[in-house]
Design a protein around this motif. Structure first.
Motif, short mmCIF file in Angstrom:
data_model
loop_
_atom_site.label_atom_id
_atom_site.label_comp_id
_atom_site.label_asym_id
_atom_site.label_seq_id
_atom_site.Cartn_x
_atom_site.Cartn_y
_atom_site.Cartn_z
N GLN A 335 0.78 -1.39 -0.45
CA GLN A 335 -0.09 -0.02 0.48
C GLN A 335 0.90 1.15 0.00
O GLN A 335 1.55 1.45 1.29
CB GLN A 335 -1.15 -0.53 1.03
CG GLN A 335 -2.10 -0.74 0.88
CD GLN A 335 -1.29 -2.31 1.19
OE1 GLN A 335 -0.64 -3.01 1.73
NE2 GLN A 335 -2.69 -3.28 1.08
N VAL A 336 0.17 1.93 -0.40
CA VAL A 336 1.13 3.34 -1.00
C VAL A 336 0.26 4.40 -0.43
O VAL A 336 -1.02 4.74 -1.14
CB VAL A 336 1.61 3.63 -2.44
CG1 VAL A 336 2.08 5.68 -2.13
CG2 VAL A 336 2.53 3.04 -2.91
N ALA A 343 -8.90 6.78 3.42
CA ALA A 343 -8.24 5.59 1.96
C ALA A 343 -7.04 5.50 3.00
O ALA A 343 -6.74 4.06 2.82
CB ALA A 343 -8.21 6.36 1.08
N ASN A 344 -6.43 6.27 3.61
CA ASN A 344 -4.84 5.65 3.84
C ASN A 344 -4.96 4.87 4.77
O ASN A 344 -4.69 4.03 5.90
CB ASN A 344 -4.72 7.03 4.76
CG ASN A 344 -3.68 8.15 3.70
OD1 ASN A 344 -3.65 6.96 2.17
ND2 ASN A 344 -3.33 8.60 2.92
N ALA A 349 -5.70 -0.08 8.10
CA ALA A 349 -6.44 -1.35 8.50
C ALA A 349 -5.83 -2.41 8.18
O ALA A 349 -5.83 -4.12 7.99
CB ALA A 349 -7.27 -0.95 9.13
N LYS A 350 -5.74 -2.59 6.91
CA LYS A 350 -5.46 -3.97 5.94
C LYS A 350 -4.01 -4.29 6.23
O LYS A 350 -4.21 -5.59 6.36
CB LYS A 350 -6.18 -3.37 4.90
CG LYS A 350 -5.81 -4.90 3.80
CD LYS A 350 -6.45 -4.62 2.22
CE LYS A 350 -6.39 -5.15 1.54
NZ LYS A 350 -6.44 -5.29 -0.26
N VAL A 351 -2.71 -3.32 6.07
CA VAL A 351 -1.87 -3.38 6.32
C VAL A 351 -1.21 -4.76 7.84
O VAL A 351 -0.95 -4.98 8.02
CB VAL A 351 -0.65 -2.49 6.56
CG1 VAL A 351 0.90 -2.58 6.28
CG2 VAL A 351 -0.57 -1.74 5.23
N PRO A 371 8.06 4.09 3.40
CA PRO A 371 8.58 4.14 4.54
C PRO A 371 7.00 4.27 5.73
O PRO A 371 7.64 3.92 7.06
CB PRO A 371 9.05 5.51 4.50
CG PRO A 371 9.92 5.03 3.54
CD PRO A 371 9.07 4.97 2.00
N ALA A 372 5.93 4.79 5.27
CA ALA A 372 5.12 5.55 5.83
C ALA A 372 4.23 3.94 6.73
O ALA A 372 3.24 3.96 7.68
CB ALA A 372 4.01 6.28 5.40
N LEU A 373 4.50 2.73 5.94
CA LEU A 373 3.96 1.75 6.60
C LEU A 373 5.09 0.63 7.93
O LEU A 373 4.87 -0.16 8.15
CB LEU A 373 4.10 0.66 5.01
CG LEU A 373 3.04 0.91 4.54
CD1 LEU A 373 2.64 -0.05 3.04
CD2 LEU A 373 1.52 1.61 4.57
#
Length: 532
Positions: A335-336, A343-344, A349-351, A371-373
């Motif tokens: 995810q990006v 949407a984020n 939540a999916k991640v 990096p945000a993940l």
């Protein structure tokens, strides 16, 4: 160690570029030439064996755990080498191409490991390959920086620990046509490995880590044995102690899933574990069994990691690794994040759910593509690991996986949807267009797509056409519409080339094993005779 020089000189057949002379030194080219001389013929033989195995499976031979290696699987005593410096704690690994911007962001991200990807996330133009090596050299020397045309600066942090570097060279199936040895292109895997090892192995050791690698697309234990022999020779040539190299193997082919323990055994002196590569694994399932109706898959978005055959694959991987003292690393969160907060939040939540499943199953860490993940993945694994660096003590003795479990695809079969067909056509075309522009990783519809997702997209359409669950005229109409939309979005795109790649890799009756070799030779190779 003194060795006999190769009888042929390795030649550069490409125009020189900025700072290329720092990488393509006579000594570095001689080193790669020695690897090519030692292993080129053996690599060609193994590729022939891949084709023979594919024909055997297509003719109905069963895929089972090899009987000849039962002693390896049944012997409880052997273990891989203990974790190397910088690889004990791998709870978050970030992946991406070895360009300067990605490198700075990845090294600063807070992830434990950065996997610098010459394979799926790099469009293998000659400049990209050599510049990627320069990026890695500058990163090891801590002189890496980058300034965008808009003036935004990227610098390595001087606070805290940088991520440990692991390099993923290209697979055994690919050539590097800008380098020739004995009249033949050099195996791309040996180019990527050899140049990095020659320039950075000792530097990494001096920095307290070592030369570490991810090995893609392996199909059996013999290909792992070849890599192990490459490591031994490379270490001997440069006077580096055997066992210094460590490598994690991506189990991303269905045949490799049947030889996990054997692959660890072949690499045990140099092993850093196994990784579960989702899209390439599904791609391999279709390539291997696409001729059979009981392996017909629905839309790729519907084939989740909770599917029985995917659960069997990942649980066997964790059990295999932990039984042998090896790390088990989970798959990519692609995810990006965008500008839409809602949407984020849904993407995060999916991640989180995906990483919770992996951590609870016993994985020691997992991949993210942005990096945000990193904080999301770290929080999940922190919750399970606490202060421990891994969970190798969870041997998962409760897991028993049979060949039938690994091949139970028909339990999730279903017809493709019109949206699924269009999505696959669109993703393949847009990725091909980016790849031809020199981008190997590209954000599409909120996901970081690479060659692996393009491969699963195209082979699914091929499979649906083969079994006539999708109408060819409908696919050709979608192709026309999506090519037109691509031209409107990127007016300078060579639409004829993009369409040609799609037609030759999707619409033929026989499925090309990969889109990359022919597309590379036809579109990315720019050969200019030049003596190195």
């Amino acid at each position: 160690m003194t060795t006999t020089a190769p009888t042929q000189q390795l030649r550069v057949v490409a125009a020189p570029g900025h700072r290329h002379d720092e990488i393509l030194t006579p000594a570095a080219l001689d080193f790669v030439g020695r690897l090519a001389a030692a292993f080129g013929e053996r690599r060609r033989d193994l590729l022939k064996e891949r084709r023979r195995q594919a024909l055997r499976l297509a003719s109905g031979s069963p895929l089972v755990f090899p009987m000849v290696t039962a002693a390896v699987r049944n012997d409880p005593s052997w273990r891989v080498a203990p974790p190397a410096p910088g690889l004990s704690d791998r709870r978050v690994e970030i992946t991406g191409p070895p360009n300067r911007r990605m490198a700075v962001n990845a090294l600063n991200s807070g992830a434990q490991v950065w996997m610098a990807d010459f394979e799926d996330a790099t469009s293998p133009t000659w400049d990209n390959i050599v510049d990627g090596q320069l990026t890695l050299l500058d990163a090891v020397e801590r002189r890496l920086d980058f300034t965008t045309p808009e003036g935004k600066e990227y610098r390595l942090t001087d606070r805290g620990r940088l991520a440990t570097v692991m390099v993923r060279p290209r697979g055994w199936h690919l050539d590097e046509e800008h380098l020739e040895f004995d009249g033949h292109p050099v195996p791309a895997a040996l180019v990527d490995f050899g140049l990095y090892f020659f320039h950075c192995a000792q530097r990494q050791i001096d920095a307290g880590c070592g030369p570490y690698f991810y090995l893609p697309k392996l199909e059996n234990r013999y290909e792992a044995r070849l890599w192990n022999d490459v490591f031994v020779l490379a270490q001997d040539l440069l006077g580096i102690a055997r066992g210094t190299v460590r490598a994690t193997v991506l189990i991303e082919t269905v045949t490799a899933a049947f030889e996990m323990e054997e692959i660890l055994y072949e690499l045990r002196e140099h092993s850093a574990g196994l990784n579960a590569g989702r899209w390439d694994y599904l791609f391999s399932i279709i390539k291997t069994f696409g001729h059979r109706t009981d392996f017909l898959l629905p839309d790729r978005a519907k084939v989740t990691m909770s599917a029985p055959f995917m659960r069997a694959y990942t649980e066997r991987l964790v059990r295999t690794c932990h039984r042998r003292g090896a790390h088990a690393i989970g798959g990519t969160a692609a995810q990006v994040p965008g500008r839409d907060p809602a949407a984020n939040e849904a993407a995060f939540a999916k991640v989180r759910l995906d990483k919770e499943r992996e951590a609870e199953d016993g994985f020691d860490g997992s991949w993210v593509a942005h990096p945000a993940l990193v904080p999301v993945c770290r929080e999940v694994f922190d919750g399970v690991l606490g202060e421990r660096p891994h969970q190798l003590d969870r041997t998962r003795d409760d897991v028993e996986v049979t060949p039938a479990d690994l091949l139970s695809v028909r339990r999730i079969s279903g017809p493709p949807t019109p949206d699924g067909v269009r999505t696959n056509v669109s993703v393949a075309l847009r990725y091909y267009a980016a790849w031809l522009r020199g981008q190997g990783a590209v954000a599409l519809d909120g996901l970081m797509e690479d060659a692996a997702t393009a491969e699963i997209a195209r082979v699914q359409v091929w499979q649906w056409l083969r079994h006539r669950v999708v109408d060819r005229e409908a696919v050709e109409q979608i192709l026309d519409e999506e090519v037109a939309a691509l031209g409107a979005e990127y007016p300078r795109t060579d639409l004829d080339d993009v369409r040609a790649i799609f037609e030759t890799t999707v619409l033929r009756s026989e499925l090309p094993l990969f889109f990359t070799p022919e597309a590379y030779s036809r579109h990315l190779v720019r050969r200019t005779e030049a003596q190195a």
